[in-house]
Write a protein that holds these residues in place. Structure first.
Motif, short mmCIF file in Angstrom:
data_model
loop_
_atom_site.label_atom_id
_atom_site.label_comp_id
_atom_site.label_asym_id
_atom_site.label_seq_id
_atom_site.Cartn_x
_atom_site.Cartn_y
_atom_site.Cartn_z
N ASN A 193 -92.10 21.20 29.96
CA ASN A 193 -92.14 22.25 30.96
C ASN A 193 -91.92 21.71 32.37
OD1 ASN A 193 -92.52 24.17 29.01
ND2 ASN A 193 -94.76 24.13 29.15
N ILE B 283 -88.28 21.25 32.88
CA ILE B 283 -87.64 22.55 33.13
C ILE B 283 -87.89 22.99 34.58
CG2 ILE B 283 -87.72 25.02 32.53
CD1 ILE B 283 -88.33 24.11 29.61
N GLU B 284 -89.12 22.79 35.03
CA GLU B 284 -89.47 23.19 36.41
C GLU B 284 -88.65 22.41 37.43
OE1 GLU B 284 -93.15 23.54 39.43
OE2 GLU B 284 -93.69 22.93 37.39
N ASN C 145 -85.04 23.67 37.42
CA ASN C 145 -84.91 24.93 38.16
C ASN C 145 -84.94 24.70 39.67
OD1 ASN C 145 -84.68 26.57 35.92
ND2 ASN C 145 -86.89 26.81 35.69
N TYR C 146 -85.79 23.77 40.10
CA TYR C 146 -85.86 23.45 41.54
C TYR C 146 -84.49 22.92 42.02
CZ TYR C 146 -87.40 21.69 46.03
OH TYR C 146 -87.52 21.48 47.39
N VAL D 235 -81.51 23.51 40.79
CA VAL D 235 -80.51 24.59 40.84
C VAL D 235 -80.76 25.46 42.07
CG1 VAL D 235 -79.64 26.65 39.67
CG2 VAL D 235 -80.21 24.62 38.34
N ASN D 236 -82.03 25.84 42.28
CA ASN D 236 -82.35 26.74 43.40
C ASN D 236 -82.10 26.11 44.76
OD1 ASN D 236 -83.08 28.63 41.53
ND2 ASN D 236 -85.27 28.09 41.57
N THR E 215 -81.23 22.48 31.29
CA THR E 215 -81.82 23.51 32.16
C THR E 215 -80.89 23.77 33.35
OG1 THR E 215 -84.05 22.83 31.58
CG2 THR E 215 -83.82 24.09 33.61
N ILE E 216 -80.40 22.69 33.94
CA ILE E 216 -79.54 22.81 35.12
C ILE E 216 -78.17 23.37 34.75
CG2 ILE E 216 -78.40 21.48 36.97
CD1 ILE E 216 -80.88 19.62 36.89
N LYS F 83 -77.84 27.09 34.08
CA LYS F 83 -77.91 27.95 35.27
C LYS F 83 -76.75 27.69 36.23
CE LYS F 83 -82.62 29.25 34.99
NZ LYS F 83 -83.94 29.35 35.56
#
Ligand code: AMP
Length: 196
Positions: free
Chosen positions: A20, A23-24, A27-28, A30-31, A52-53, A56
């Motif tokens: 997890n 994954i977090e 996401n950071y 990508v954002n 994950t990256i 997205k």
């Protein structure tokens, strides 16, 4: 920071908290429009983070030495795959490309990469931030060993403090973004003083 190399396990670990965390962090990235540079694998933590990256629409550069480039290991979905002749060539290429280093939980390979970055910082060959995501206190024992090295006179406290520690992604990224490397003269003087 535009590009960050992440070192992490080729295994997933037993506790899902680590997956997890990967994954977090993905996401950071990508954002915040950060390109991931990593070992190029599709297995373990490396696979989770890169996928994950990629899912997205983010950017991932995999750098893998030819000896590891086996069908079952390499992530062929990456935005760019760079193949190097040797492990050491890969390390040099990684450090040239990126603005900073992050280590997630992993094994020998991860620790090797983490400490190589710290050694470059200690010698002032590089001045890049180098952080660990201490999720679930995974690195607590490693940090204890570093304290022991300081107590026993093998590691300067100032050099130990180059290692940035985040208990979660946002804490770590804040420290990475605001990192200032110790001044060159201070670092070199300490090494010399220590030697005599
Ligand atoms: P470990 O922590 O021992 O699982 O090793 C993981 C780290 O070493 C990663 O950050 C990679 O850069 C590198 N590595 C180890 N095994 C592989 C593999 N099969 N494919 C790609 N990179 C690997």
């Amino acid at each position: 920071m535009k590009k960050i190399v992440v070192f992490c396990g080729s295994s997933l670990g037993f506790n899902p908290i680590y997956k997890n965390a990967a994954i977090e962090l993905g996401n950071y990235f990508v954002n915040n429009d950060i390109t991931l540079v990593y070992g190029g694998g599709k297995i373990g933590m490396m696979g989770v983070l890169s996928e994950t990256i990629l899912k997205k629409g983010g950017n991932v550069i995999g750098i893998i030495p030819s000896l590891l480039k086996k069908e079952e290991v390499v992530n062929k979905n990456v935005t760019e795959l760079i193949i190097t002749k040797t492990m050491s060539e890969r390390k040099v290429m990684m450090s040239k490309l990126v603005d900073g280093y992050i280590s997630l939980p992993g094994g020998f390979g991860t620790l090797d990469e983490l400490f190589e970055g710290l050694t470059l910082g200690q010698l002032h060959i590089e001045q890049k931030p180098n952080g660990i995501l201490n999720i679930n206190g995974f690195f607590n024992h490693t940090l204890k060993q570093l304290d022991h090295m300081v107590t026993e006179g093998y590691l300067k406290k100032e050099n130990k403090e180059m290692l940035l520690i985040g208990n979660n992604v946002s804490e770590l990224m804040l420290k990475m973004d605001s990192y200032t490397a110790p001044k060159k003269s201070a670092v070199i003087n300490k090494v010399i003083k220590h030697d005599h």
